[in-house]
Design an enzyme around this catalytic site. Sequence first.
Site, PDB file in Angstrom:
ATOM      1  N   ASN A  26      -6.976   4.391   8.323  1.00  0.00           N
ATOM      2  CA  ASN A  26      -6.399   3.298   7.812  1.00  0.00           C
ATOM      3  C   ASN A  26      -7.418   2.754   6.961  1.00  0.00           C
ATOM      4  O   ASN A  26      -8.432   2.838   6.795  1.00  0.00           O
ATOM      5  CB  ASN A  26      -6.550   2.140   8.535  1.00  0.00           C
ATOM      6  CG  ASN A  26      -6.821   1.028   9.243  1.00  0.00           C
ATOM      7  OD1 ASN A  26      -4.886   1.131   8.918  1.00  0.00           O
ATOM      8  ND2 ASN A  26      -7.341   0.216   9.589  1.00  0.00           N
ATOM      9  N   ASN A  77       0.887  -1.359   0.188  1.00  0.00           N
ATOM     10  CA  ASN A  77       0.036  -0.334  -0.225  1.00  0.00           C
ATOM     11  C   ASN A  77       1.043   1.380   0.122  1.00  0.00           C
ATOM     12  O   ASN A  77       0.014   2.516  -0.880  1.00  0.00           O
ATOM     13  CB  ASN A  77      -0.702  -0.050   0.886  1.00  0.00           C
ATOM     14  CG  ASN A  77      -2.721  -1.029   0.818  1.00  0.00           C
ATOM     15  OD1 ASN A  77      -2.768  -0.472  -0.239  1.00  0.00           O
ATOM     16  ND2 ASN A  77      -2.420  -2.030   2.214  1.00  0.00           N
ATOM     17  N   HIS A  92      -8.518  -0.945   5.280  1.00  0.00           N
ATOM     18  CA  HIS A  92      -8.854  -2.698   5.826  1.00  0.00           C
ATOM     19  C   HIS A  92      -9.239  -3.380   5.246  1.00  0.00           C
ATOM     20  O   HIS A  92     -10.184  -2.408   4.437  1.00  0.00           O
ATOM     21  CB  HIS A  92      -9.647  -2.111   6.731  1.00  0.00           C
ATOM     22  CG  HIS A  92     -10.617  -3.446   7.703  1.00  0.00           C
ATOM     23  ND1 HIS A  92      -9.417  -4.482   8.743  1.00  0.00           N
ATOM     24  CD2 HIS A  92     -11.149  -4.821   7.576  1.00  0.00           C
ATOM     25  CE1 HIS A  92     -10.209  -5.492   9.026  1.00  0.00           C
ATOM     26  NE2 HIS A  92     -10.849  -5.747   8.445  1.00  0.00           N
ATOM     27  N   GLU A 122     -11.008   6.113  18.940  1.00  0.00           N
ATOM     28  CA  GLU A 122     -10.689   4.792  20.080  1.00  0.00           C
ATOM     29  C   GLU A 122     -10.888   3.330  19.631  1.00  0.00           C
ATOM     30  O   GLU A 122     -10.659   2.551  20.825  1.00  0.00           O
ATOM     31  CB  GLU A 122     -12.086   5.234  21.120  1.00  0.00           C
ATOM     32  CG  GLU A 122     -10.640   6.651  21.918  1.00  0.00           C
ATOM     33  CD  GLU A 122     -12.012   8.123  20.577  1.00  0.00           C
ATOM     34  OE1 GLU A 122     -11.023   8.692  20.941  1.00  0.00           O
ATOM     35  OE2 GLU A 122     -12.169   7.706  19.822  1.00  0.00           O
TER      36      GLU A 122
END
Length: 207
Positions: A108, A14, A110, A148
């Site tokens: 992020n 990536n 995924h 979180e």
Amino acid sequence: MLKIAVLVSGGGTNLQAIIDAVEGGTITNTQIEVVISNNKNAYALERAAAKGIEHICISPKDFESRAAFHAAFLEKLNTYQVDLVVLAGFLVVIWPEMIAAYKNRIINIHPSLIPSFCGTGYYGLKVHEGVLKRGVKITGATVHFVDEGTDTGPILLQKAVAVEEGDTPEILQRRVMEQAEWQILPEAIDRIANGRVRVADGKVCIR
């Protein structure tokens, strides 16, 4: 100019997609300031070196406690004064102090269509093993902001990929990377770099 830090743990496919997109003009108005790995043997560091990008390893093995590692990592990251942190196969759970310091500035990638096959225990090949075991027909990848929770942050982009007869976890992993991850991660960075992303009320608005 959007300054980014790319965090990696392994091969850096990536990361390479990001580098190629910056060089090819698919990602605009963006500069990779640093590549940071928690693994000194990560091939991603070699990819960065080959392009003259600053790269460092900050390993938890070099600290007496996880808290000490977290403090040192965040302190070093802060010195680069980046606008965005990109998790590109970074197999370290992001801790609360870092999330607070970079609120809505960490993304992020995924390898599934969140909220399916995500959360604790779903990483790497384990995601694709879960997909094949369940027998779903469509999988894909998701770019999301980090909060979180584990894979619970606001979703930025998603792209679907077909599951095909005879797929193994390895074959499916490669298809998801090629058809989804390497496309939507650069796209997400470019949109952020050009002011086309806004987070409001826990959701992402894209224009």
